[in-house]
Design a protein around this motif. Structure first.
Motif, mmCIF file in Angstrom:
data_model
loop_
_atom_site.group_PDB
_atom_site.id
_atom_site.type_symbol
_atom_site.label_atom_id
_atom_site.label_comp_id
_atom_site.label_asym_id
_atom_site.label_seq_id
_atom_site.Cartn_x
_atom_site.Cartn_y
_atom_site.Cartn_z
ATOM 1 N N SER A 45 32.892 -16.312 -16.765
ATOM 2 C CA SER A 45 32.812 -17.415 -17.965
ATOM 3 C C SER A 45 31.979 -18.569 -17.367
ATOM 4 C CB SER A 45 33.991 -17.542 -18.542
ATOM 5 O OG SER A 45 35.002 -18.401 -17.656
ATOM 6 N N ARG A 46 32.092 -18.629 -16.323
ATOM 7 C CA ARG A 46 31.398 -20.058 -15.567
ATOM 8 C C ARG A 46 30.101 -19.820 -15.611
ATOM 9 N NH1 ARG A 46 33.432 -23.318 -10.612
ATOM 10 N NH2 ARG A 46 32.159 -24.773 -10.477
ATOM 11 N N SER A 47 29.035 -20.926 -16.042
ATOM 12 C CA SER A 47 27.690 -20.531 -16.286
ATOM 13 C C SER A 47 26.972 -20.623 -14.826
ATOM 14 C CB SER A 47 27.179 -21.949 -16.890
ATOM 15 O OG SER A 47 27.486 -21.838 -18.072
ATOM 16 N N PRO A 48 26.167 -19.807 -14.508
ATOM 17 C CA PRO A 48 25.287 -19.858 -13.204
ATOM 18 C C PRO A 48 24.549 -21.041 -13.009
ATOM 19 C CG PRO A 48 24.779 -18.177 -14.578
ATOM 20 C CD PRO A 48 25.476 -18.660 -15.440
ATOM 21 N N GLU A 49 24.376 -21.597 -11.725
ATOM 22 C CA GLU A 49 23.854 -22.741 -11.519
ATOM 23 C C GLU A 49 22.428 -22.295 -10.493
ATOM 24 O OE1 GLU A 49 24.520 -26.769 -8.787
ATOM 25 O OE2 GLU A 49 26.372 -25.320 -9.349
ATOM 26 N N GLU A 50 21.354 -22.560 -11.176
ATOM 27 C CA GLU A 50 20.116 -22.407 -10.101
ATOM 28 C C GLU A 50 19.868 -23.336 -9.186
ATOM 29 O OE1 GLU A 50 17.863 -19.697 -10.744
ATOM 30 O OE2 GLU A 50 19.402 -18.868 -12.309
ATOM 31 N N GLY A 51 19.376 -23.279 -7.979
ATOM 32 C CA GLY A 51 19.099 -24.124 -7.256
ATOM 33 C C GLY A 51 18.226 -23.810 -6.085
ATOM 34 N N THR A 52 17.921 -24.790 -5.359
ATOM 35 C CA THR A 52 16.966 -24.750 -4.261
ATOM 36 C C THR A 52 17.478 -25.466 -2.916
ATOM 37 O OG1 THR A 52 15.075 -24.852 -5.673
ATOM 38 C CG2 THR A 52 14.691 -25.298 -3.461
ATOM 39 N N MET A 53 17.237 -24.764 -1.795
ATOM 40 C CA MET A 53 17.744 -25.374 -0.525
ATOM 41 C C MET A 53 16.424 -25.118 0.375
ATOM 42 S SD MET A 53 20.574 -23.834 1.578
ATOM 43 C CE MET A 53 20.302 -22.289 1.987
ATOM 44 N N VAL A 54 16.354 -26.208 1.120
ATOM 45 C CA VAL A 54 15.190 -26.449 1.932
ATOM 46 C C VAL A 54 15.738 -26.653 3.501
ATOM 47 C CG1 VAL A 54 13.002 -27.957 2.507
ATOM 48 C CG2 VAL A 54 13.719 -27.507 0.168
ATOM 49 N N LEU A 55 15.435 -25.745 4.361
ATOM 50 C CA LEU A 55 15.475 -25.914 5.767
ATOM 51 C C LEU A 55 14.182 -26.321 6.383
ATOM 52 C CD1 LEU A 55 17.228 -23.210 4.363
ATOM 53 C CD2 LEU A 55 17.822 -23.125 6.817
ATOM 54 N N ARG A 56 14.555 -26.938 7.886
ATOM 55 C CA ARG A 56 13.249 -27.442 8.373
ATOM 56 C C ARG A 56 13.745 -27.056 9.955
ATOM 57 N NH1 ARG A 56 12.784 -31.390 11.858
ATOM 58 N NH2 ARG A 56 10.558 -32.218 12.067
ATOM 59 N N ARG A 57 12.669 -26.765 10.587
ATOM 60 C CA ARG A 57 12.736 -26.818 12.138
ATOM 61 C C ARG A 57 11.407 -27.230 12.683
ATOM 62 N NH1 ARG A 57 10.146 -22.371 15.052
ATOM 63 N NH2 ARG A 57 11.647 -22.514 16.726
ATOM 64 N N VAL A 58 11.456 -27.486 13.826
ATOM 65 C CA VAL A 58 10.181 -28.098 14.676
ATOM 66 C C VAL A 58 9.456 -26.806 15.207
ATOM 67 C CG1 VAL A 58 9.221 -29.023 16.850
ATOM 68 C CG2 VAL A 58 10.954 -30.263 15.561
ATOM 69 N N ASN A 59 8.065 -26.818 14.831
ATOM 70 C CA ASN A 59 7.392 -25.544 15.040
ATOM 71 C C ASN A 59 6.723 -25.388 16.507
ATOM 72 O OD1 ASN A 59 5.917 -23.171 14.765
ATOM 73 N ND2 ASN A 59 4.087 -24.369 13.659
ATOM 74 N N ASP A 60 7.967 -25.011 17.477
ATOM 75 C CA ASP A 60 7.475 -24.864 18.760
ATOM 76 C C ASP A 60 6.626 -25.803 19.652
ATOM 77 O OD1 ASP A 60 9.091 -22.504 18.544
ATOM 78 O OD2 ASP A 60 7.275 -21.339 18.310
ATOM 79 N N VAL A 61 6.929 -27.251 19.296
ATOM 80 C CA VAL A 61 6.260 -28.233 19.933
ATOM 81 C C VAL A 61 6.772 -28.414 21.269
ATOM 82 C CG1 VAL A 61 5.808 -30.740 19.771
ATOM 83 C CG2 VAL A 61 6.061 -29.374 17.603
ATOM 84 N N PRO A 62 5.947 -28.416 22.526
ATOM 85 C CA PRO A 62 6.466 -28.601 23.739
ATOM 86 C C PRO A 62 7.182 -29.874 23.551
ATOM 87 C CG PRO A 62 4.147 -28.412 23.520
ATOM 88 C CD PRO A 62 4.395 -28.506 22.055
ATOM 89 N N GLY A 63 8.338 -29.606 24.441
ATOM 90 C CA GLY A 63 9.194 -30.903 24.821
ATOM 91 C C GLY A 63 10.337 -30.863 23.467
ATOM 92 N N ALA A 64 10.342 -30.125 22.633
ATOM 93 C CA ALA A 64 11.187 -29.991 21.350
ATOM 94 C C ALA A 64 12.693 -29.782 22.140
ATOM 95 C CB ALA A 64 10.910 -29.106 20.199
ATOM 96 N N THR A 65 13.631 -30.320 21.662
ATOM 97 C CA THR A 65 14.946 -29.761 22.012
ATOM 98 C C THR A 65 15.556 -28.634 21.273
ATOM 99 O OG1 THR A 65 16.384 -31.067 20.011
ATOM 100 C CG2 THR A 65 15.594 -32.248 22.427
ATOM 101 N N PRO A 66 16.551 -27.686 21.934
ATOM 102 C CA PRO A 66 16.985 -26.918 21.341
ATOM 103 C C PRO A 66 17.487 -27.061 19.873
ATOM 104 C CG PRO A 66 17.830 -26.727 23.442
ATOM 105 C CD PRO A 66 17.212 -28.010 23.265
ATOM 106 N N ASP A 67 17.854 -28.317 19.583
ATOM 107 C CA ASP A 67 18.346 -28.601 18.251
ATOM 108 C C ASP A 67 17.229 -28.660 17.289
ATOM 109 O OD1 ASP A 67 21.219 -28.995 17.298
ATOM 110 O OD2 ASP A 67 20.726 -30.773 16.776
ATOM 111 N N GLN A 68 16.107 -29.324 17.822
ATOM 112 C CA GLN A 68 14.954 -29.520 16.824
ATOM 113 C C GLN A 68 14.484 -28.109 16.546
ATOM 114 O OE1 GLN A 68 13.089 -31.884 19.558
ATOM 115 N NE2 GLN A 68 13.371 -33.798 18.190
#
Length: 177
Positions: A132-155
């Motif tokens: 009975s609960r109405s559906p909720e439409e949504g969007t989620m955005v994730l980001r990561r560094v694109n293999d830039v030299p010197g990037a940390t594992p967390d990035q």
């Protein structure tokens, strides 16, 4: 995970039961191939416990996140955020009203921009136990560094930057009188 079972009466009369040696136990440096369940009484989960969080495949990270929310594992889901403002308590507040949060999501769209990759996921949140609960439409955005030299594992790992399913704490403060 290997375990040792001690059976009573295995040895002869007067012989002590065999004991597990240090070599029988997994090393604390072993990396599990699958997430190791973290008992409620032990420490909070950390990224190193979940190799999938370091995956270059955004879809695997999204799946882990949605599964964690569905299972009520908010501390695990908070690891995908990598943002101190979005912790287990905030995620619990956002989703505890659902008897069984269920996400139906589309394939992620990944695009690059200035050394970063962005992964956009459109989803519908429903309550599997309360139709009975109405559906909720949504969007989620994730980001990561694109293999830039010197990037940390967390990035280099996918982290959620925004989600319409979870209110940004700064937005909530601006609306309060």
């Amino acid at each position: 995970m290997a375990g040792t079972i001690l059976l009573a009466g295995c040895g002869g009369p007067g012989e002590p039961a065999p004991q597990a040696s240090a070599t029988d136990r997994p090393s604390v440096t072993d990396t599990p191939s699958e997430p190791t369940p973290v008992p409620a009484t032990s420490r909070a989960p950390v990224v190193a416990d979940y190799p999938v969080l370091s995956s270059k495949d955004c879809e695997r990270v999204v799946e882990l996140y949605f599964d964690a929310i569905t299972d009520g594992k908010y501390a695990l889901a908070a690891l995908v955020w990598n943002d101190p403002a979005i912790d287990a308590a905030r995620l619990g507040a956002a989703y505890r009203s659902y008897q069984m949060a269920d996400f139906d999501w589309q394939d992620p769209e990944v695009e690059g921009a200035a050394g970063s990759l962005y992964c956009t996921v459109k989803a519908t949140l429903t309550d599997a136990d309360d139709r009975s609960r109405s559906p909720e439409e949504g969007t989620m955005v994730l980001r990561r560094v694109n293999d830039v030299p010197g990037a940390t594992p967390d990035q280099l790992r996918w982290t959620i930057r925004s989600s319409t399913f979870v209110e940004n704490p700064e937005d909530a403060q601006q609306r309060q009188p």
